[in-house]
Design an enzyme around this catalytic site. Structure first.
Site, short mmCIF file in Angstrom:
data_model
loop_
_atom_site.label_atom_id
_atom_site.label_comp_id
_atom_site.label_asym_id
_atom_site.label_seq_id
_atom_site.Cartn_x
_atom_site.Cartn_y
_atom_site.Cartn_z
N LEU A 284 0.87 -1.17 0.00
CA LEU A 284 0.00 0.00 0.00
C LEU A 284 0.91 1.22 0.00
O LEU A 284 1.99 1.21 0.58
CB LEU A 284 -0.89 0.03 1.25
CG LEU A 284 -1.94 -1.09 1.39
CD1 LEU A 284 -2.68 -0.96 2.72
CD2 LEU A 284 -2.93 -1.07 0.24
N ASP A 285 0.47 2.28 -0.67
CA ASP A 285 1.25 3.50 -0.68
C ASP A 285 1.43 4.05 0.74
O ASP A 285 0.63 3.75 1.64
CB ASP A 285 0.59 4.57 -1.55
CG ASP A 285 0.55 4.16 -3.02
OD1 ASP A 285 1.41 3.37 -3.44
OD2 ASP A 285 -0.35 4.64 -3.74
N LYS A 286 2.43 4.88 0.92
CA LYS A 286 2.80 5.40 2.24
C LYS A 286 1.60 5.94 3.02
O LYS A 286 1.45 5.69 4.21
CB LYS A 286 3.85 6.49 2.07
CG LYS A 286 4.22 7.26 3.33
CD LYS A 286 5.33 8.25 3.04
CE LYS A 286 5.62 9.17 4.22
NZ LYS A 286 4.56 10.18 4.41
N THR B 266 -1.72 5.48 2.21
CA THR B 266 -2.93 4.69 2.08
C THR B 266 -3.03 3.76 3.29
O THR B 266 -2.06 3.11 3.66
CB THR B 266 -2.93 3.87 0.78
OG1 THR B 266 -2.89 4.75 -0.33
CG2 THR B 266 -4.16 2.98 0.68
N ARG C 249 -5.37 5.67 -7.67
CA ARG C 249 -5.13 7.11 -7.72
C ARG C 249 -5.04 7.61 -9.16
O ARG C 249 -5.61 8.64 -9.52
CB ARG C 249 -3.86 7.43 -6.94
CG ARG C 249 -3.95 7.03 -5.48
CD ARG C 249 -2.58 7.00 -4.81
NE ARG C 249 -1.99 8.35 -4.74
CZ ARG C 249 -0.74 8.55 -4.33
NH1 ARG C 249 0.03 7.54 -3.96
NH2 ARG C 249 -0.27 9.80 -4.30
#
Length: 336
Positions: free
Chosen positions: A153-155, A157, A252
């Site tokens: 997961l992105d930083k 998210t 995104r």
């Protein structure tokens, strides 16, 4: 075919504790004459073909006590034996990083990731990552690729992630991801008023100019995102999203490509949209929301050992709850 035996066990190889893998199987008649690497993948399905090929090449996998090449043919009755040591994969350091573990057994860890948390060490983030915390929690993960992390997961998210604790579990989860058999569902708040749901099937790759970003590129990687409307507001929408593929920044980029960027997204969000005449509460909340409004709310997969489907849900984090509450209160003022 004889019964395959697989007996991972702990062994001490000097200063570090490693895991010893012992496997044995006999080539059945119906596979006689096939390539060694192909047969090994069938007889030892808990391990990836790439790892089996490595074991063949380094002599950890022998045929009738002889070392062969991956492309060599083997015959009915040949005996395959693996004696391998799982050593430390990379030089990462364990650290006591807080982990919100929602499920754990001897095969899996499922986490509810917080915002402002980097998953994997990289340039600018060599420590304090989720991976460092996982190694502190379970030192044996140092023997697995990326410490058992099979998706990210992105930083900023939040939400659910699964981590493998053993090599067979890692192989199973990677195969499920490749087959698109792991359900990953999200909730997001986007700018713009959606009228309904849909599917975005647009390939993704690096942005041609800004290398920190991803973009829809005609010859990029296959990427499919499904979405549906949960609730619309004056200038925003609350949406449910399901990933069919798992490309970097996929939700995104796809939503921004449809002109519905995520609220707070620093890369793809564009200009902040504040509805004219909205409440001061909503104005302050939108201005203060400094991350993409995206949360991995549900995860479902087949357990690597039992094959039983299991699932988890994670409630929305506080900042998204406050954002949705402010949007709801503002909409109620409009509706009277």
């Amino acid at each position: 075919m004889s019964t395959n035996t697989s007996t991972p066990s702990s062994t001490n190889t000097g200063t570090n504790s490693s895991t010893e893998i012992n496997l044995q199987a006999e080539v059945p008649d119906n596979l006689s004459g096939s390539r060694l690497d192909q047969i090994a993948a069938i007889l030892f399905p808990d391990y990836s073909r790439a790892r089996l090929q490595t074991w063949i090449k380094d002599g950890s996998l022998l045929v009738n006590d002889q070392q062969l090449r991956p492309k060599d043919r083997v015959n009915s009755g040949d005996n395959l034996v693996v004696e391998a040591i799982l050593a430390k994969v990379d030089d990462w350091s364990p650290e006591p990083v807080p982990l919100n573990i929602v499920f754990e057994d001897e095969h899996l860890i499922v986490l509810n990731k917080a915002t402002d948390t980097v998953v994997h060490p990289a340039a600018g983030h060599h420590d304090g990552t989720l991976l460092n915390g996982l190694l502190h929690h379970c030192p044996a993960l140092e023997e697995l690729p990326r410490a058992g992390i099979v998706h990210r997961l992105d930083k900023d998210t939040t939400g659910l992630m699964v981590v493998a604790k053993t090599l067979p579990s890692h192989t199973s989860l990677v195969r499920q991801l490749q087959a698109r058999d792991i359900a990953r569902e999200y909730q997001a708040v986007v700018q713009g008023v959606l009228t309904g749901g849909g599917t975005i099937d647009e390939p993704l790759d690096r942005h041609p100019v800004n290398r920190k970003k991803r973009a829809v590129v005609h010859d990029g990687q296959d990427a499919v995102t499904h979405y549906r409307l949960i609730r619309r507001y004056r200038a925003h929408s609350h949406v449910w999203v399901k990933l069919e593929t798992g490309r970097t920044h996929q939700i995104r980029v796809h939503m921004a490509h449809r002109n519905y960027p995520l609220v707070g997204d620093p890369l793809y969000g564009g200009r902040l949209q504040i509805p004219a005449g909205c409440s001061e509460e909503l104005r302050a909340t939108l201005k203060g929301f400094r991350r993409q409004a995206l949360h991995a709310t549900r995860l479902a997969l087949a357990h690597p050992m039992s094959g039983k489907e299991i699932s988890w849900e994670a409630p929305r984090p506080d900042d998204m709850e406050l954002l949705l509450a402010a949007l709801t209160a503002d909409q109620e003022l409009v509706d009277g």
